[in-house]
Design a protein around this motif. Structure first.
Motif, PDB file in Angstrom:
ATOM      1  N   VAL A  30     -73.156 -20.968 -12.199  1.00  0.00           N
ATOM      2  CA  VAL A  30     -73.693 -20.982 -11.467  1.00  0.00           C
ATOM      3  C   VAL A  30     -73.803 -19.706 -10.275  1.00  0.00           C
ATOM      4  N   HIS A  31     -75.231 -19.496  -9.157  1.00  0.00           N
ATOM      5  CA  HIS A  31     -75.932 -18.993  -8.772  1.00  0.00           C
ATOM      6  C   HIS A  31     -75.980 -19.045  -7.390  1.00  0.00           C
ATOM      7  N   SER A  32     -76.599 -20.473  -7.116  1.00  0.00           N
ATOM      8  CA  SER A  32     -76.986 -20.395  -5.949  1.00  0.00           C
ATOM      9  C   SER A  32     -76.291 -21.178  -5.192  1.00  0.00           C
ATOM     10  N   PRO A  33     -74.771 -21.872  -5.311  1.00  0.00           N
ATOM     11  CA  PRO A  33     -73.639 -21.677  -4.258  1.00  0.00           C
ATOM     12  C   PRO A  33     -73.719 -20.495  -3.891  1.00  0.00           C
ATOM     13  N   ILE A  34     -73.346 -19.272  -4.310  1.00  0.00           N
ATOM     14  CA  ILE A  34     -73.291 -17.317  -4.327  1.00  0.00           C
ATOM     15  C   ILE A  34     -73.538 -16.958  -3.101  1.00  0.00           C
ATOM     16  N   ILE A  35     -75.678 -17.630  -3.703  1.00  0.00           N
ATOM     17  CA  ILE A  35     -76.730 -16.510  -2.837  1.00  0.00           C
ATOM     18  C   ILE A  35     -75.819 -17.596  -0.739  1.00  0.00           C
ATOM     19  N   ALA A  36     -76.084 -18.869  -1.317  1.00  0.00           N
ATOM     20  CA  ALA A  36     -75.890 -19.924   0.175  1.00  0.00           C
ATOM     21  C   ALA A  36     -74.351 -18.846   0.672  1.00  0.00           C
ATOM     22  N   SER A  69     -75.081  -9.595  10.543  1.00  0.00           N
ATOM     23  CA  SER A  69     -73.946  -9.418  10.624  1.00  0.00           C
ATOM     24  C   SER A  69     -73.738  -8.143  11.142  1.00  0.00           C
ATOM     25  N   ARG A  70     -72.812  -8.450  12.204  1.00  0.00           N
ATOM     26  CA  ARG A  70     -72.329  -6.050  12.042  1.00  0.00           C
ATOM     27  C   ARG A  70     -71.210  -5.912  10.171  1.00  0.00           C
ATOM     28  N   LEU A  71     -70.391  -6.863  10.126  1.00  0.00           N
ATOM     29  CA  LEU A  71     -69.673  -6.566   8.349  1.00  0.00           C
ATOM     30  C   LEU A  71     -70.835  -6.656   7.867  1.00  0.00           C
ATOM     31  N   ALA A  72     -71.797  -6.942   7.497  1.00  0.00           N
ATOM     32  CA  ALA A  72     -72.881  -7.234   6.186  1.00  0.00           C
ATOM     33  C   ALA A  72     -73.356  -5.989   6.462  1.00  0.00           C
ATOM     34  N   ALA A  73     -74.448  -5.268   7.978  1.00  0.00           N
ATOM     35  CA  ALA A  73     -75.616  -5.129   7.448  1.00  0.00           C
ATOM     36  C   ALA A  73     -74.400  -2.796   8.086  1.00  0.00           C
ATOM     37  N   VAL A  74     -73.409  -3.104   8.427  1.00  0.00           N
ATOM     38  CA  VAL A  74     -73.189  -1.858   8.239  1.00  0.00           C
ATOM     39  C   VAL A  74     -72.679  -1.421   7.129  1.00  0.00           C
ATOM     40  N   TYR A  75     -71.958  -2.701   7.177  1.00  0.00           N
ATOM     41  CA  TYR A  75     -70.736  -2.398   5.872  1.00  0.00           C
ATOM     42  C   TYR A  75     -70.739  -3.183   4.687  1.00  0.00           C
ATOM     43  N   HIS A  76     -71.836  -3.388   4.879  1.00  0.00           N
ATOM     44  CA  HIS A  76     -72.620  -4.444   3.637  1.00  0.00           C
ATOM     45  C   HIS A  76     -71.533  -4.985   2.595  1.00  0.00           C
ATOM     46  N   ASN A  77     -70.239  -5.875   3.559  1.00  0.00           N
ATOM     47  CA  ASN A  77     -70.117  -7.001   2.695  1.00  0.00           C
ATOM     48  C   ASN A  77     -70.832  -7.726   3.870  1.00  0.00           C
ATOM     49  N   TYR A  78     -71.192  -9.023   2.624  1.00  0.00           N
ATOM     50  CA  TYR A  78     -71.799 -10.095   2.990  1.00  0.00           C
ATOM     51  C   TYR A  78     -70.887 -11.448   2.631  1.00  0.00           C
ATOM     52  N   PHE A  79     -69.915 -11.010   2.409  1.00  0.00           N
ATOM     53  CA  PHE A  79     -69.226 -12.557   1.838  1.00  0.00           C
ATOM     54  C   PHE A  79     -67.370 -13.223   2.726  1.00  0.00           C
ATOM     55  N   GLY A  80     -68.007 -11.687   3.757  1.00  0.00           N
ATOM     56  CA  GLY A  80     -66.445 -12.301   4.670  1.00  0.00           C
ATOM     57  C   GLY A  80     -64.979 -11.889   3.749  1.00  0.00           C
ATOM     58  N   GLU A 129     -75.729  -3.477  -3.553  1.00  0.00           N
ATOM     59  CA  GLU A 129     -75.655  -4.497  -4.915  1.00  0.00           C
ATOM     60  C   GLU A 129     -73.875  -3.904  -5.165  1.00  0.00           C
ATOM     61  N   GLU A 130     -73.345  -2.694  -4.360  1.00  0.00           N
ATOM     62  CA  GLU A 130     -71.520  -2.985  -5.042  1.00  0.00           C
ATOM     63  C   GLU A 130     -70.964  -4.021  -4.010  1.00  0.00           C
ATOM     64  N   GLY A 131     -71.444  -4.798  -2.330  1.00  0.00           N
ATOM     65  CA  GLY A 131     -71.079  -5.895  -2.443  1.00  0.00           C
ATOM     66  C   GLY A 131     -71.543  -6.961  -2.922  1.00  0.00           C
ATOM     67  N   VAL A 132     -72.578  -7.598  -3.893  1.00  0.00           N
ATOM     68  CA  VAL A 132     -72.081  -8.422  -4.305  1.00  0.00           C
ATOM     69  C   VAL A 132     -71.358  -8.450  -5.347  1.00  0.00           C
ATOM     70  N   LYS A 133     -71.488  -6.437  -5.666  1.00  0.00           N
ATOM     71  CA  LYS A 133     -70.154  -6.655  -6.991  1.00  0.00           C
ATOM     72  C   LYS A 133     -69.312  -7.492  -6.859  1.00  0.00           C
ATOM     73  N   GLY A 134     -68.926  -6.975  -4.956  1.00  0.00           N
ATOM     74  CA  GLY A 134     -67.493  -7.205  -5.090  1.00  0.00           C
ATOM     75  C   GLY A 134     -67.199  -8.410  -4.367  1.00  0.00           C
ATOM     76  N   TYR A 135     -67.870  -9.222  -4.494  1.00  0.00           N
ATOM     77  CA  TYR A 135     -67.174 -10.601  -4.310  1.00  0.00           C
ATOM     78  C   TYR A 135     -66.991 -10.812  -6.312  1.00  0.00           C
ATOM     79  N   PHE A 136     -67.416 -10.674  -7.504  1.00  0.00           N
ATOM     80  CA  PHE A 136     -67.215 -11.486  -7.997  1.00  0.00           C
ATOM     81  C   PHE A 136     -65.785 -10.233  -9.051  1.00  0.00           C
ATOM     82  N   ASP A 137     -65.712  -9.107  -8.558  1.00  0.00           N
ATOM     83  CA  ASP A 137     -64.551  -9.004  -8.777  1.00  0.00           C
ATOM     84  C   ASP A 137     -63.415  -9.031  -7.784  1.00  0.00           C
TER      85      ASP A 137
END
Length: 426
Positions: free
Chosen positions: A25-31, A42-53, A92-100
């Motif tokens: 399922v994809h929708s909850p991850i996008i959300a 956020s600074r964490l996302a805009a500068v460090y590409h960490n979109y999921f905390g 892309e690295e940030g999203v792949k990092g979530y799955f890792d």
């Protein structure tokens, strides 16, 4: 970035990596990305590409940054803390990092969930979030922005990409019989029904076809890659689907399934009984790189010539067409992007660089030619100063004199980049 643009970019990367990690399922991850990153601002996302905390934890060995965050350890009471968070080099690295990240054992129960609310309730119960309203707030985003449109509707609705198959095949490289890690691959095959010919593969059986089938099962590709544990039987299933190419001499595409006959004389088309099978990873300079299961009792790579001896023929799955940087076989990035990373020092030097590039599916010589062209000034850099500044902050360009040399060698103004870095950090 506009909200819909942010959603589409995140959704594209989620769709690219989810299936290979067993997520349905994809929708909850996008959300989650929207909520955790404040639409990427956020600074964490805009500068460090960490979109999921994503925090570092004990297993993280990459770059990190220490920032303030709010946690709800007691219902209704927010507590400000400082913690170390993971740093990535791109969205892309940030999203792949979530799955890792969710490959940790406590998140294994997420695999196969198809309901977005159930996914969020499960991941929260697993300890991913502390907010008492995490599920409610994230589901509100799913509903408000109609994110269910990005969910797969079973295999029929799933993008069937060669890049997904190759990502899974690469993930299993190194699994072997000696330490028993190959058993997980066989378990994937045996857990899929119906079993081909009703046969349950034993851990002591030859498992090359089982490996290819398990990749298809993990990635939701069984509609275009038939599941079998025998090479000859798999060829017949490819024939039945109209996906078989008898010609040994064809130049394959990444994702094609290559079969071998060790009794092939090398003269003309081989029509003998197949002995082995693998998945074509890349084709460069007349050489085919293949990822195979049960190669010397392990998952590994083989390199052979186009139209070489022992090639029996090809299964040619009808993958969903991919374009640009997402196309399979030459990695996930353009040659120019990889060359700039080489200049920035991200791929090492000498033989190490060659091995790492080829292991990731890139042609070492093609990348090196692009590097030389960039360094000679024959090509202009394509990234904005802001993008490069974020990479500098993430540590990609080194420090001090080393950073200055690398930036100028890649065609950037060191001072302009440094000014932007200072502005972002303030």
């Amino acid at each position: 970035m506009e909200k819909q643009d942010f959603i589409k970019k995140i959704a594209g990367y989620v769709q690219k990596y989810a299936a290979a990690h067993g997520i349905a399922v994809h929708s909850p991850i996008i959300a989650q990305a929207v909520l955790e990153s404040g639409w990427g601002e956020s600074r964490l996302a805009a500068v460090y590409h960490n979109y999921f905390g994503l925090k570092c934890g004990t297993r993280w060995t990459g770059k990190s940054v220490n920032l303030k965050t709010m946690e709800e350890y007691t219902p209704g009471t927010l507590t400000q803390i400082k913690d170390n968070f993971r740093v990535y080099g791109s969205m892309e690295e940030g999203v792949k990092g979530y799955f890792d990240f969710i490959q940790l054992e406590r998140y294994h129960n997420l695999k196969g969930i198809t309901d977005p609310a159930a996914y969020l309730e499960t991941i929260k119960a697993d300890g991913y979030a502390t907010s008492g309203k995490y599920v409610e707030n994230t589901m509100r985003i799913v509903s408000q922005y109609d994110l269910r449109q990005y969910d797969v509707k079973g295999e029929m609705g799933m993008a069937k990409t060669a890049s997904a198959a190759l990502a899974q095949a690469r993930e299993w490289i190194g699994r072997n019989e000696a330490d028993g890690t190959h058993k997980g691959i066989i378990d994937v095959y045996n857990g899929h029904t119906p079993l081909a010919r009703g046969y349950r593969v034993k851990y002591t059986d030859a498992w090359c076809a089982t490996f290819v089938s398990a990749v298809a099962i993990k990635c939701g590709l069984t509609e275009i890659i038939p599941t079998e544990c025998g090479c000859g039987q798999m060829i017949e299933l490819f024939r039945a689907k109209g996906e078989w190419q008898e010609s040994d001499s064809r130049t394959p595409s990444p994702g094609d399934v290559i079969f071998y006959d060790w009794d092939d004389s090398g003269a003309g088309d081989c029509t003998g009984w197949p002995d082995h099978v693998g998945i074509v990873e890349s084709v460069e300079g007349g050489k085919i790189t293949v990822i195979e299961g049960n190669k010397n009792n392990a998952v590994g790579r083989r390199v052979l010539a186009v139209d070489g001896r022992y090639i029996r023929g090809y299964g040619v799955p009808r993958y969903t067409e991919e374009s640009g940087a997402d196309a399979a076989g030459s990695g996930a990035k353009t040659m120019a992007a990889v060359a700039k990373e080489v200049i920035a020092g991200a791929w090492g030097n000498g033989e190490e660089r060659k091995e790492r590039l080829e292991a990731a599916g890139y042609s070492y010589q093609a990348v090196q030619d692009k590097v030389n062209a960039l360094l000679k000034g024959n090509e202009k850099p394509t990234k904005s100063v802001a993008e490069v500044a974020k990479e500098v902050i993430a540590g990609k360009w080194g420090n001090g004199t080393e950073r200055k040399k690398r930036l100028e060698a890649a065609g950037y103004s060191y001072q302009a980049v440094q000014d932007k870095v200072n502005g972002l950090l303030k």
